[in-house]
Design a protein around this motif. Sequence first.
Motif, PDB file in Angstrom:
ATOM      1  N   GLY A  44      44.024 -91.128  52.492  1.00  0.00           N
ATOM      2  CA  GLY A  44      42.600 -91.316  52.755  1.00  0.00           C
ATOM      3  C   GLY A  44      41.880 -90.051  53.182  1.00  0.00           C
ATOM      4  O   GLY A  44      40.649 -90.017  53.206  1.00  0.00           O
ATOM      5  N   GLN A  45      42.624 -88.999  53.512  1.00  0.00           N
ATOM      6  CA  GLN A  45      42.011 -87.714  53.812  1.00  0.00           C
ATOM      7  C   GLN A  45      41.785 -86.930  52.528  1.00  0.00           C
ATOM      8  O   GLN A  45      42.400 -87.213  51.496  1.00  0.00           O
ATOM      9  CB  GLN A  45      42.910 -86.886  54.740  1.00  0.00           C
ATOM     10  CG  GLN A  45      43.020 -87.390  56.155  1.00  0.00           C
ATOM     11  CD  GLN A  45      43.858 -86.462  57.018  1.00  0.00           C
ATOM     12  OE1 GLN A  45      44.780 -85.807  56.539  1.00  0.00           O
ATOM     13  NE2 GLN A  45      43.551 -86.404  58.299  1.00  0.00           N
ATOM     14  N   ILE A  46      40.929 -85.934  52.604  1.00  0.00           N
ATOM     15  CA  ILE A  46      40.779 -84.977  51.509  1.00  0.00           C
ATOM     16  C   ILE A  46      41.675 -83.785  51.826  1.00  0.00           C
ATOM     17  O   ILE A  46      41.610 -83.221  52.919  1.00  0.00           O
ATOM     18  CB  ILE A  46      39.315 -84.531  51.352  1.00  0.00           C
ATOM     19  CG1 ILE A  46      38.441 -85.720  50.961  1.00  0.00           C
ATOM     20  CG2 ILE A  46      39.210 -83.417  50.303  1.00  0.00           C
ATOM     21  CD1 ILE A  46      36.956 -85.398  50.925  1.00  0.00           C
ATOM     22  N   CYS A  47      42.520 -83.426  50.876  1.00  0.00           N
ATOM     23  CA  CYS A  47      43.454 -82.312  51.093  1.00  0.00           C
ATOM     24  C   CYS A  47      42.706 -80.992  50.939  1.00  0.00           C
ATOM     25  O   CYS A  47      42.224 -80.675  49.854  1.00  0.00           O
ATOM     26  CB  CYS A  47      44.618 -82.382  50.106  1.00  0.00           C
ATOM     27  SG  CYS A  47      45.899 -81.166  50.438  1.00  0.00           S
ATOM     28  N   SER A  85      44.191 -84.554  45.019  1.00  0.00           N
ATOM     29  CA  SER A  85      43.157 -84.498  46.049  1.00  0.00           C
ATOM     30  C   SER A  85      42.667 -83.067  46.246  1.00  0.00           C
ATOM     31  O   SER A  85      41.465 -82.815  46.383  1.00  0.00           O
ATOM     32  CB  SER A  85      43.713 -85.054  47.362  1.00  0.00           C
ATOM     33  OG  SER A  85      42.797 -84.888  48.418  1.00  0.00           O
ATOM     34  N   PHE A  86      43.602 -82.121  46.235  1.00  0.00           N
ATOM     35  CA  PHE A  86      43.257 -80.722  46.460  1.00  0.00           C
ATOM     36  C   PHE A  86      42.361 -80.177  45.345  1.00  0.00           C
ATOM     37  O   PHE A  86      41.343 -79.533  45.612  1.00  0.00           O
ATOM     38  CB  PHE A  86      44.539 -79.892  46.556  1.00  0.00           C
ATOM     39  CG  PHE A  86      44.319 -78.430  46.819  1.00  0.00           C
ATOM     40  CD1 PHE A  86      43.975 -77.986  48.085  1.00  0.00           C
ATOM     41  CD2 PHE A  86      44.477 -77.501  45.804  1.00  0.00           C
ATOM     42  CE1 PHE A  86      43.766 -76.636  48.334  1.00  0.00           C
ATOM     43  CE2 PHE A  86      44.282 -76.154  46.039  1.00  0.00           C
ATOM     44  CZ  PHE A  86      43.922 -75.716  47.307  1.00  0.00           C
ATOM     45  N   ILE A  87      42.718 -80.454  44.105  1.00  0.00           N
ATOM     46  CA  ILE A  87      41.970 -79.911  42.972  1.00  0.00           C
ATOM     47  C   ILE A  87      40.595 -80.566  42.836  1.00  0.00           C
ATOM     48  O   ILE A  87      39.600 -79.901  42.537  1.00  0.00           O
ATOM     49  CB  ILE A  87      42.781 -80.084  41.660  1.00  0.00           C
ATOM     50  CG1 ILE A  87      44.026 -79.198  41.696  1.00  0.00           C
ATOM     51  CG2 ILE A  87      41.927 -79.766  40.435  1.00  0.00           C
ATOM     52  CD1 ILE A  87      43.753 -77.717  41.816  1.00  0.00           C
ATOM     53  N   THR A  88      40.528 -81.878  43.074  1.00  0.00           N
ATOM     54  CA  THR A  88      39.262 -82.602  42.883  1.00  0.00           C
ATOM     55  C   THR A  88      38.452 -82.722  44.168  1.00  0.00           C
ATOM     56  O   THR A  88      37.291 -83.127  44.121  1.00  0.00           O
ATOM     57  CB  THR A  88      39.530 -84.015  42.348  1.00  0.00           C
ATOM     58  OG1 THR A  88      40.308 -84.751  43.322  1.00  0.00           O
ATOM     59  CG2 THR A  88      40.282 -83.969  41.029  1.00  0.00           C
ATOM     60  N   GLN A  89      39.067 -82.398  45.299  1.00  0.00           N
ATOM     61  CA  GLN A  89      38.441 -82.563  46.619  1.00  0.00           C
ATOM     62  C   GLN A  89      37.932 -83.991  46.817  1.00  0.00           C
ATOM     63  O   GLN A  89      36.810 -84.234  47.257  1.00  0.00           O
ATOM     64  CB  GLN A  89      37.340 -81.530  46.835  1.00  0.00           C
ATOM     65  CG  GLN A  89      37.880 -80.114  47.088  1.00  0.00           C
ATOM     66  CD  GLN A  89      38.711 -80.036  48.372  1.00  0.00           C
ATOM     67  OE1 GLN A  89      38.145 -79.974  49.463  1.00  0.00           O
ATOM     68  NE2 GLN A  89      40.031 -80.043  48.245  1.00  0.00           N
ATOM     69  N   TYR A 109      41.456 -74.442  50.762  1.00  0.00           N
ATOM     70  CA  TYR A 109      40.908 -74.681  49.425  1.00  0.00           C
ATOM     71  C   TYR A 109      39.923 -73.574  49.048  1.00  0.00           C
ATOM     72  O   TYR A 109      39.923 -73.099  47.904  1.00  0.00           O
ATOM     73  CB  TYR A 109      40.222 -76.038  49.377  1.00  0.00           C
ATOM     74  CG  TYR A 109      39.487 -76.307  48.078  1.00  0.00           C
ATOM     75  CD1 TYR A 109      40.179 -76.725  46.943  1.00  0.00           C
ATOM     76  CD2 TYR A 109      38.104 -76.130  47.992  1.00  0.00           C
ATOM     77  CE1 TYR A 109      39.506 -76.960  45.743  1.00  0.00           C
ATOM     78  CE2 TYR A 109      37.431 -76.379  46.800  1.00  0.00           C
ATOM     79  CZ  TYR A 109      38.129 -76.791  45.683  1.00  0.00           C
ATOM     80  OH  TYR A 109      37.465 -77.028  44.494  1.00  0.00           O
ATOM     81  N   ASP A 110      39.084 -73.163  49.988  1.00  0.00           N
ATOM     82  CA  ASP A 110      38.116 -72.103  49.704  1.00  0.00           C
ATOM     83  C   ASP A 110      38.825 -70.806  49.326  1.00  0.00           C
ATOM     84  O   ASP A 110      38.397 -70.093  48.412  1.00  0.00           O
ATOM     85  CB  ASP A 110      37.212 -71.867  50.914  1.00  0.00           C
ATOM     86  CG  ASP A 110      36.239 -73.024  51.141  1.00  0.00           C
ATOM     87  OD1 ASP A 110      36.010 -73.794  50.196  1.00  0.00           O
ATOM     88  OD2 ASP A 110      35.726 -73.152  52.272  1.00  0.00           O
ATOM     89  N   THR A 111      39.907 -70.506  50.013  1.00  0.00           N
ATOM     90  CA  THR A 111      40.694 -69.320  49.672  1.00  0.00           C
ATOM     91  C   THR A 111      41.258 -69.432  48.257  1.00  0.00           C
ATOM     92  O   THR A 111      41.223 -68.471  47.479  1.00  0.00           O
ATOM     93  CB  THR A 111      41.850 -69.142  50.672  1.00  0.00           C
ATOM     94  OG1 THR A 111      41.313 -68.847  51.962  1.00  0.00           O
ATOM     95  CG2 THR A 111      42.786 -68.015  50.244  1.00  0.00           C
TER      96      THR A 111
END
Length: 197
Positions: A44-47, A85-89, A109-111
């Motif tokens: 349920g979190q965003i990675c 989750s990481f790629i699509t946020q 993710y920003d990095t």
Amino acid sequence: MNDLQNIAAFLKGITTFSDEEINDFMVIGKKIELAKGAFFISEGQICKSFAFIHSGTFSFIISTDDGEHVKDFSGNNKFITSYSSFITQTTSQIFIRAEEKAILTQWSYDTYQQLIHSSENWKQFALKIANYLYLRKEKREISLLTETAGQRYLNMLKEFPHIIQHVPQYLIASYLGIKPQSLSRIRNKMANSPKLT
């Protein structure tokens, strides 16, 4: 090798990173520790990060009304993230749990976005990681359909030789697609038949 050398060796095994690129990458990483049972990402979190595992074993778990289902494991000297989750946020459908005390180096993710727009090497890194994850997913699906539980167990031990010391039997059984009782029978049979191992 020390932790930084392990990261450098992994990156150089993927594409032709320069020493400067690798050094810049490692400088912006953040060292973290997770206790046994702690979550790298919760359902349920965003990675918002990815990490390199220096030590530790992780379970990738999908939770349903009838319990926990193990999608995958990961361990030393590998990168870890909830990839979709990481790629699509978007919110993660899996959670990633440390099955023992773990030490990692983490990046945001920003990095990641800055890196893949900074050089062709980082674009190749992103592409090869995506290809690796797709091929791994396909291999697992084929394994579940074509191999016996015993064969899947032996393959798991080859990939994660120390996993039975760190992961509960019910999670290993879930990963193999069998009941814990069936896993016990497989282990007993192999213990009594050395040729099978």
